[in-house]
Design a protein around this motif. Sequence first.
Motif, PDB file in Angstrom:
ATOM      1  N   GLY A 294     -59.093  11.222  -5.918  1.00 50.00           N
ATOM      2  CA  GLY A 294     -57.951  11.010  -5.023  1.00 50.00           C
ATOM      3  C   GLY A 294     -57.849   9.621  -4.425  1.00 50.00           C
ATOM      4  O   GLY A 294     -57.102   9.418  -3.460  1.00 50.00           O
ATOM      5  N   LYS A 295     -58.560   8.652  -4.985  1.00 51.90           N
ATOM      6  CA  LYS A 295     -58.498   7.284  -4.447  1.00 51.90           C
ATOM      7  C   LYS A 295     -57.093   6.706  -4.580  1.00 51.90           C
ATOM      8  O   LYS A 295     -56.560   6.120  -3.636  1.00 51.90           O
ATOM      9  CB  LYS A 295     -59.506   6.383  -5.166  1.00 51.90           C
ATOM     10  N   THR A 296     -56.505   6.875  -5.755  1.00 54.92           N
ATOM     11  CA  THR A 296     -55.161   6.338  -5.974  1.00 54.92           C
ATOM     12  C   THR A 296     -54.137   7.056  -5.115  1.00 54.92           C
ATOM     13  O   THR A 296     -53.232   6.432  -4.551  1.00 54.92           O
ATOM     14  CB  THR A 296     -54.780   6.439  -7.461  1.00 54.92           C
ATOM     15  N   HIS A 297     -54.274   8.375  -5.002  1.00 53.59           N
ATOM     16  CA  HIS A 297     -53.369   9.152  -4.143  1.00 53.59           C
ATOM     17  C   HIS A 297     -53.431   8.617  -2.711  1.00 53.59           C
ATOM     18  O   HIS A 297     -52.391   8.394  -2.070  1.00 53.59           O
ATOM     19  CB  HIS A 297     -53.756  10.629  -4.188  1.00 53.59           C
ATOM     20  N   THR A 298     -54.637   8.401  -2.211  1.00 54.78           N
ATOM     21  CA  THR A 298     -54.798   7.890  -0.853  1.00 54.78           C
ATOM     22  C   THR A 298     -54.176   6.506  -0.709  1.00 54.78           C
ATOM     23  O   THR A 298     -53.487   6.215   0.279  1.00 54.78           O
ATOM     24  CB  THR A 298     -56.289   7.824  -0.483  1.00 54.78           C
ATOM     25  N   ALA A 299     -54.410   5.650  -1.707  1.00 57.92           N
ATOM     26  CA  ALA A 299     -53.854   4.295  -1.665  1.00 57.92           C
ATOM     27  C   ALA A 299     -52.328   4.331  -1.680  1.00 57.92           C
ATOM     28  O   ALA A 299     -51.671   3.597  -0.926  1.00 57.92           O
ATOM     29  CB  ALA A 299     -54.377   3.488  -2.852  1.00 57.92           C
ATOM     30  N   LEU A 300     -51.764   5.180  -2.526  1.00 57.49           N
ATOM     31  CA  LEU A 300     -50.301   5.301  -2.600  1.00 57.49           C
ATOM     32  C   LEU A 300     -49.728   5.835  -1.288  1.00 57.49           C
ATOM     33  O   LEU A 300     -48.678   5.376  -0.828  1.00 57.49           O
ATOM     34  CB  LEU A 300     -49.912   6.224  -3.758  1.00 57.49           C
TER      35      LEU A 300
ATOM     36  N   VAL B  29     -45.045  -4.300   0.734  1.00 59.47           N
ATOM     37  CA  VAL B  29     -46.210  -3.781   0.020  1.00 59.47           C
ATOM     38  C   VAL B  29     -46.114  -4.153  -1.456  1.00 59.47           C
ATOM     39  O   VAL B  29     -45.022  -4.147  -2.038  1.00 59.47           O
ATOM     40  CB  VAL B  29     -46.316  -2.245   0.159  1.00 59.47           C
ATOM     41  N   GLY B  30     -47.246  -4.462  -2.050  1.00 55.11           N
ATOM     42  CA  GLY B  30     -47.325  -4.671  -3.489  1.00 55.11           C
ATOM     43  C   GLY B  30     -48.431  -3.804  -4.056  1.00 55.11           C
ATOM     44  O   GLY B  30     -49.541  -3.785  -3.518  1.00 55.11           O
ATOM     45  N   PHE B  31     -48.142  -3.076  -5.132  1.00 55.40           N
ATOM     46  CA  PHE B  31     -49.134  -2.200  -5.760  1.00 55.40           C
ATOM     47  C   PHE B  31     -49.365  -2.647  -7.194  1.00 55.40           C
ATOM     48  O   PHE B  31     -48.418  -2.912  -7.941  1.00 55.40           O
ATOM     49  CB  PHE B  31     -48.664  -0.747  -5.747  1.00 55.40           C
ATOM     50  N   THR B  32     -50.629  -2.704  -7.608  1.00 54.57           N
ATOM     51  CA  THR B  32     -50.968  -3.045  -8.978  1.00 54.57           C
ATOM     52  C   THR B  32     -52.370  -2.535  -9.279  1.00 54.57           C
ATOM     53  O   THR B  32     -53.140  -2.245  -8.358  1.00 54.57           O
ATOM     54  CB  THR B  32     -50.913  -4.571  -9.196  1.00 54.57           C
ATOM     55  N   THR B  33     -52.695  -2.421 -10.543  1.00 55.36           N
ATOM     56  CA  THR B  33     -54.081  -2.156 -10.915  1.00 55.36           C
ATOM     57  C   THR B  33     -54.785  -3.500 -11.077  1.00 55.36           C
ATOM     58  O   THR B  33     -54.142  -4.537 -11.297  1.00 55.36           O
ATOM     59  CB  THR B  33     -54.191  -1.372 -12.231  1.00 55.36           C
ATOM     60  N   ALA B  34     -56.108  -3.486 -10.982  1.00 54.48           N
ATOM     61  CA  ALA B  34     -56.868  -4.731 -11.117  1.00 54.48           C
ATOM     62  C   ALA B  34     -56.642  -5.354 -12.498  1.00 54.48           C
ATOM     63  O   ALA B  34     -56.444  -6.566 -12.618  1.00 54.48           O
ATOM     64  CB  ALA B  34     -58.354  -4.459 -10.880  1.00 54.48           C
ATOM     65  N   ALA B  35     -56.642  -4.516 -13.541  1.00 57.62           N
ATOM     66  CA  ALA B  35     -56.458  -5.033 -14.895  1.00 57.62           C
ATOM     67  C   ALA B  35     -55.068  -5.648 -15.069  1.00 57.62           C
ATOM     68  O   ALA B  35     -54.921  -6.721 -15.658  1.00 57.62           O
ATOM     69  CB  ALA B  35     -56.675  -3.912 -15.910  1.00 57.62           C
ATOM     70  N   ALA B  36     -54.046  -4.959 -14.555  1.00 62.22           N
ATOM     71  CA  ALA B  36     -52.678  -5.474 -14.665  1.00 62.22           C
ATOM     72  C   ALA B  36     -52.516  -6.766 -13.882  1.00 62.22           C
ATOM     73  O   ALA B  36     -51.823  -7.695 -14.324  1.00 62.22           O
ATOM     74  CB  ALA B  36     -51.684  -4.429 -14.177  1.00 62.22           C
ATOM     75  N   LEU B  37     -53.171  -6.852 -12.726  1.00 61.16           N
ATOM     76  CA  LEU B  37     -53.071  -8.049 -11.905  1.00 61.16           C
ATOM     77  C   LEU B  37     -53.697  -9.245 -12.608  1.00 61.16           C
ATOM     78  O   LEU B  37     -53.112 -10.339 -12.645  1.00 61.16           O
ATOM     79  CB  LEU B  37     -53.749  -7.821 -10.553  1.00 61.16           C
TER      80      LEU B  37
ATOM     81  N   ASP C  87     -55.605  -1.322  -7.364  1.00 60.66           N
ATOM     82  CA  ASP C  87     -56.192  -0.042  -7.764  1.00 60.66           C
ATOM     83  C   ASP C  87     -57.103  -0.220  -8.978  1.00 60.66           C
ATOM     84  O   ASP C  87     -56.906  -1.125  -9.798  1.00 60.66           O
ATOM     85  CB  ASP C  87     -55.039   0.925  -8.102  1.00 60.66           C
ATOM     86  N   GLU C  88     -58.106   0.651  -9.077  1.00 62.36           N
ATOM     87  CA  GLU C  88     -58.951   0.775 -10.270  1.00 62.36           C
ATOM     88  C   GLU C  88     -59.753  -0.484 -10.584  1.00 62.36           C
ATOM     89  O   GLU C  88     -59.900  -0.878 -11.739  1.00 62.36           O
ATOM     90  CB  GLU C  88     -58.103   1.160 -11.486  1.00 62.36           C
TER      91      GLU C  88
ATOM     92  N   SER D  68     -62.094   1.528  -6.098  1.00 60.76           N
ATOM     93  CA  SER D  68     -63.059   1.243  -7.157  1.00 60.76           C
ATOM     94  C   SER D  68     -63.911   2.469  -7.442  1.00 60.76           C
ATOM     95  O   SER D  68     -64.251   3.222  -6.530  1.00 60.76           O
ATOM     96  CB  SER D  68     -63.965   0.070  -6.763  1.00 60.76           C
ATOM     97  N   ASN D  69     -64.244   2.638  -8.702  1.00 54.63           N
ATOM     98  CA  ASN D  69     -65.143   3.721  -9.099  1.00 54.63           C
ATOM     99  C   ASN D  69     -66.605   3.279  -9.070  1.00 54.63           C
ATOM    100  O   ASN D  69     -67.496   4.072  -9.385  1.00 54.63           O
ATOM    101  CB  ASN D  69     -64.793   4.198 -10.512  1.00 54.63           C
ATOM    102  N   LEU D  70     -66.832   2.026  -8.701  1.00 56.19           N
ATOM    103  CA  LEU D  70     -68.194   1.476  -8.694  1.00 56.19           C
ATOM    104  C   LEU D  70     -68.674   1.184  -7.282  1.00 56.19           C
ATOM    105  O   LEU D  70     -67.902   0.692  -6.453  1.00 56.19           O
ATOM    106  CB  LEU D  70     -68.241   0.163  -9.503  1.00 56.19           C
ATOM    107  N   PRO D  71     -69.954   1.443  -6.997  1.00 54.10           N
ATOM    108  CA  PRO D  71     -70.523   0.986  -5.717  1.00 54.10           C
ATOM    109  C   PRO D  71     -70.583  -0.532  -5.715  1.00 54.10           C
ATOM    110  O   PRO D  71     -70.537  -1.175  -6.767  1.00 54.10           O
ATOM    111  CB  PRO D  71     -71.919   1.623  -5.709  1.00 54.10           C
ATOM    112  N   PHE D  72     -70.702  -1.113  -4.544  1.00 53.79           N
ATOM    113  CA  PHE D  72     -70.664  -2.570  -4.424  1.00 53.79           C
ATOM    114  C   PHE D  72     -71.697  -3.264  -5.302  1.00 53.79           C
ATOM    115  O   PHE D  72     -71.433  -4.333  -5.874  1.00 53.79           O
ATOM    116  CB  PHE D  72     -70.866  -2.986  -2.971  1.00 53.79           C
TER     117      PHE D  72
END
Length: 277
Positions: free
Chosen positions: A125-131, A144-152, A181-182, A213-217
């Motif tokens: 639910g990370k993306t849901h929360t962000a949205l 507001v601007g929304f994008t994925t990290a890869a798309a950015l 996101d992501e 992010s799906n990764l810990p720092f």
Amino acid sequence: MNADIEPSIETTTVAPQVLLINHFKALKLPTFAREYEKVGADCAREGVDYPRYLLRLCELERIDRERRTMERRIRLARFPVTKSLETFDFMAMPTLNKSLVLELARCEWIDKRENVIALGPSGVGKTHTALALGLAACQKGHSVGFTTAAALVHELMEARDEKRLRALQKQLTNVKLLIVDELGYVPFTAVGAELLFEVFSRRYEHGATLVTSNLPFDEWTSVLGSERLTGALLDRLTHHVHILEMNGESYRLATSKKRQQRNAKPNIAAEKGGTNP
């Protein structure tokens, strides 16, 4: 007054309703044009005076204008879908600090130019929360601007090749809330990582940023490729930050299991009913 001056043809032959509509369009008052007759009839029936009649029209115009402005902010945010916190299942994600999320939805952190980082595995639910937080920001009047990290990163590299990188960087810096996101799903080249770092660096204490992010720092280096760059990035992102920890079973996986269980029950019942004792 000169008696030889004749009234204009427009004022003598054109219906006042037509003139009113033209004036409303010129003044950019579409709600006046749409509602003035109905509100006028209501006010006449209720015995409301002219100032209150105008007040009602002005209030309707303002409400409608604010709605259109908010809808425009939502379009410009480029959300893939529109989601709100009302549809988020907090019971399914007990590790998530609900009170913090609801506090963030008030958007005071955006005014303070702070950051939010949502961490957790895929499907929690990370993306849901962000949205949802992005939608709340639009409703509060923030750009507001929304994008994925890869798309950015792809967009930044494309802008660099087309010599419009500075304009894109300025756009990304000036938006009140940037949602990335992501971060962590796709590793970047050295150039891509540096361009992404530049975006975050420019926004440091200038605008609010939300990252999922799906990764810990301690694993972000695997995506950014450089411990030095990762350290500098985290130093900026975590200086004024709210961290949302979201650990649990994937919503999608859980939903799929429930669906399979529901489909299996009728089949089991049919098998039992068709079996001879």
